[in-house]
Design an enzyme around this catalytic site. Structure first.
Site, PDB file in Angstrom:
ATOM      1  N   LYS A  91     -10.385  -7.354   3.200  1.00 23.03           N
ATOM      2  CA  LYS A  91     -10.161  -6.212   2.297  1.00 23.03           C
ATOM      3  C   LYS A  91     -11.145  -6.193   1.146  1.00 23.03           C
ATOM      4  O   LYS A  91     -11.425  -5.148   0.588  1.00 23.03           O
ATOM      5  CB  LYS A  91      -8.744  -6.256   1.717  1.00 23.03           C
ATOM      6  CG  LYS A  91      -7.691  -5.866   2.685  1.00 23.03           C
ATOM      7  CD  LYS A  91      -6.351  -6.344   2.230  1.00 23.03           C
ATOM      8  CE  LYS A  91      -6.213  -7.815   2.477  1.00 23.03           C
ATOM      9  NZ  LYS A  91      -5.466  -8.183   3.656  1.00 23.03           N
ATOM     10  N   VAL A  99      -6.726  -2.607   6.575  1.00 19.80           N
ATOM     11  CA  VAL A  99      -5.559  -1.868   6.083  1.00 19.80           C
ATOM     12  C   VAL A  99      -4.686  -1.515   7.269  1.00 19.80           C
ATOM     13  O   VAL A  99      -5.144  -0.868   8.205  1.00 19.80           O
ATOM     14  CB  VAL A  99      -5.974  -0.559   5.361  1.00 19.80           C
ATOM     15  CG1 VAL A  99      -4.743   0.132   4.779  1.00 19.80           C
ATOM     16  CG2 VAL A  99      -6.983  -0.844   4.259  1.00 19.80           C
ATOM     17  N   GLY A 101      -3.186  -3.469   9.531  1.00 21.58           N
ATOM     18  CA  GLY A 101      -3.023  -4.405  10.648  1.00 21.58           C
ATOM     19  C   GLY A 101      -2.926  -3.631  11.954  1.00 21.58           C
ATOM     20  O   GLY A 101      -3.884  -2.986  12.376  1.00 21.58           O
ATOM     21  N   GLU A 156      -1.195 -13.853   2.457  1.00 21.27           N
ATOM     22  CA  GLU A 156      -2.571 -14.313   2.297  1.00 21.27           C
ATOM     23  C   GLU A 156      -2.557 -15.820   2.046  1.00 21.27           C
ATOM     24  O   GLU A 156      -1.522 -16.392   1.699  1.00 21.27           O
ATOM     25  CB  GLU A 156      -3.220 -13.606   1.101  1.00 21.27           C
ATOM     26  CG  GLU A 156      -3.344 -12.107   1.254  1.00 21.27           C
ATOM     27  CD  GLU A 156      -4.250 -11.696   2.405  1.00 21.27           C
ATOM     28  OE1 GLU A 156      -5.340 -12.254   2.529  1.00 21.27           O
ATOM     29  OE2 GLU A 156      -3.845 -10.821   3.193  1.00 21.27           O
ATOM     30  N   ASP A 167      -3.402  -7.212  -2.997  1.00 21.56           N
ATOM     31  CA  ASP A 167      -3.622  -6.805  -1.603  1.00 21.56           C
ATOM     32  C   ASP A 167      -3.344  -5.304  -1.450  1.00 21.56           C
ATOM     33  O   ASP A 167      -4.155  -4.566  -0.884  1.00 21.56           O
ATOM     34  CB  ASP A 167      -2.693  -7.642  -0.700  1.00 21.56           C
ATOM     35  CG  ASP A 167      -2.777  -7.234   0.751  1.00 21.56           C
ATOM     36  OD1 ASP A 167      -3.699  -7.696   1.440  1.00 21.56           O
ATOM     37  OD2 ASP A 167      -1.937  -6.432   1.194  1.00 21.56           O
ATOM     38  N   LYS A 171      -6.013  -2.243  -0.622  1.00 21.26           N
ATOM     39  CA  LYS A 171      -5.800  -1.331   0.513  1.00 21.26           C
ATOM     40  C   LYS A 171      -5.760   0.119   0.027  1.00 21.26           C
ATOM     41  O   LYS A 171      -6.329   1.018   0.654  1.00 21.26           O
ATOM     42  CB  LYS A 171      -4.494  -1.691   1.234  1.00 21.26           C
ATOM     43  CG  LYS A 171      -4.599  -2.994   2.010  1.00 21.26           C
ATOM     44  CD  LYS A 171      -3.239  -3.429   2.519  1.00 21.26           C
ATOM     45  CE  LYS A 171      -3.343  -4.670   3.389  1.00 21.26           C
ATOM     46  NZ  LYS A 171      -2.043  -5.281   3.666  1.00 21.26           N
TER      47      LYS A 171
HETATM   48  N1  HSE Z   1      -1.141 -10.310   3.402  1.00 23.89           N
HETATM   49  C1  HSE Z   1      -1.263  -9.021   3.995  1.00 23.89           C
HETATM   50  C2  HSE Z   1       0.096  -8.358   3.988  1.00 23.89           C
HETATM   51  C3  HSE Z   1      -1.782  -9.169   5.386  1.00 23.89           C
HETATM   52  O1  HSE Z   1       1.085  -9.036   3.711  1.00 23.89           O
HETATM   53  O2  HSE Z   1       0.192  -7.162   4.234  1.00 23.89           O
HETATM   54  C4  HSE Z   1      -2.200  -7.885   6.024  1.00 23.89           C
HETATM   55  O3  HSE Z   1      -3.231  -7.260   5.333  1.00 23.89           O
END
Ligand code: HSE
Length: 284
Positions: A91, A99, A101, A156, A167, A171
């Site tokens: 990211k 973004v 998954g 993470e 995070d 995103k």
């Molecule tokens: N750590 C991130 C989350 C992983 O929990 O969404 C996916 O980007």
């Protein structure tokens, strides 16, 4: 068709899942080499050369799933300067897998942005905090829920990145950049995380990312049960695009985890194999 030789950097939760998919999936790809921070680490596949990251940049395509910023930034620059495509879930840099998954959030935003009529973006885009807040809503403690999210491979490496809202902010910055066609850095996002956030029984609290062209915010919000975002649960993420004509487009699905994120990386590789070189936005 000759197989594209992939230089894979990173062999963690996502990197190893992507390596297996690249080796076994239907696309004409082969893992030419693997670069890891610690070449002595157990579990590396046999028969594939383990190299320094700089050496992985000589492959046909670099797939970087190492995380972090400084190394990846210089590797990406070196690869792109040489015309070598760079696919990543990082990211801090960019990539479809970064973004959503397993949920095509960037692709959907890009599709809807083509008409220039996205008015607002709203989403629950961080799986770790959704996991924690939904578990707390069922009476679990914050610490137990965080440990479960870490054990499942959603958090993470440093989970403060998730729970402090970075995070989600990164995103949202990527999605806003795609939605409105110009680069927005994380610094443009006013973000608050979920540490110390109370979750009263019977209330639905989620870390909501919200953007208009003028204002980008991330923070915990109490959601009405009729709000579609309130159905996010566990690792389920959702993105809502409100269009200027009053219509709404939503995508939802698993937002984190090794196999689904590896699938998003693989989808980017499929686009490369098909000759696509998508440009999502300019820096201006
Ligand atoms: N750590 C991130 C989350 C992983 O929990 O969404 C996916 O980007």
């Amino acid at each position: 068709m000759d197989r594209l030789r992939i230089g894979l950097i990173g062999w963690g939760t996502v990197g190893s899942a992507a390596g297996e998919l690249i080796a076994d999936g239907p696309l004409p790809l082969t893992v030419a080499c693997i670069a890891v921070r610690n070449p002595e680490r157990p579990g590396l596949p046999k028969g594939i050369p383990v190299v320094a990251p700089e050496e992985a940049l000589t492959a046909d395509v670099v797939v970087e799933l190492a995380g972090g910023l400084e190394g990846p930034r210089s590797w990406a620059r070196a690869a792109l300067d040489r015309g070598v495509p760079y696919v990543t879930a990082n990211k801090a840099l960019l990539g479809s897998a970064s973004v959503g998954g397993g949920t095509p959030m960037i692709e959907t935003t890009q599709h809807m942005a083509a008409t220039g009529s996205i008015a607002r973006i709203r989403g629950v885009v961080n799986a770790t905090t959704t996991y924690i807040l939904s578990a707390m809503g069922r009476g679990e403690s914050y610490d137990d829920a965080l440990s479960e999210a870490q054990a499942a491979g959603y958090a993470e490496a440093d989970p403060s990145f998730d729970v402090d809202g970075h995070d989600a902010a990164q995103k949202l910055a990527i999605l806003a950049s795609v939605a409105w066609g110009r680069w927005r850095p994380e610094a443009d996002v006013t973000a608050r995380g979920i540490v110390e956030q109370p979750v009263a029984p019977g209330t639905i609290v989620r870390l909501v990312a919200d953007a208009t062209p003028d204002e980008l915010t991330v923070g915990p919000r109490i959601l009405d049960p009729l709000d579609p975002l309130s159905v996010t649960e566990g690792v389920e993420s959702m993105l809502e695009l409100a269009m200027r004509d009053g219509s709404t487009v939503r995508v939802s699905g698993p937002g984190a985890g090794g196999p689904v994120t590896a699938g998003a990386v693989y989808a980017d590789l499929a686009r490369l194999v098909n000759g696509e070189r998508p440009i999502l936005f300019s820096r201006g």
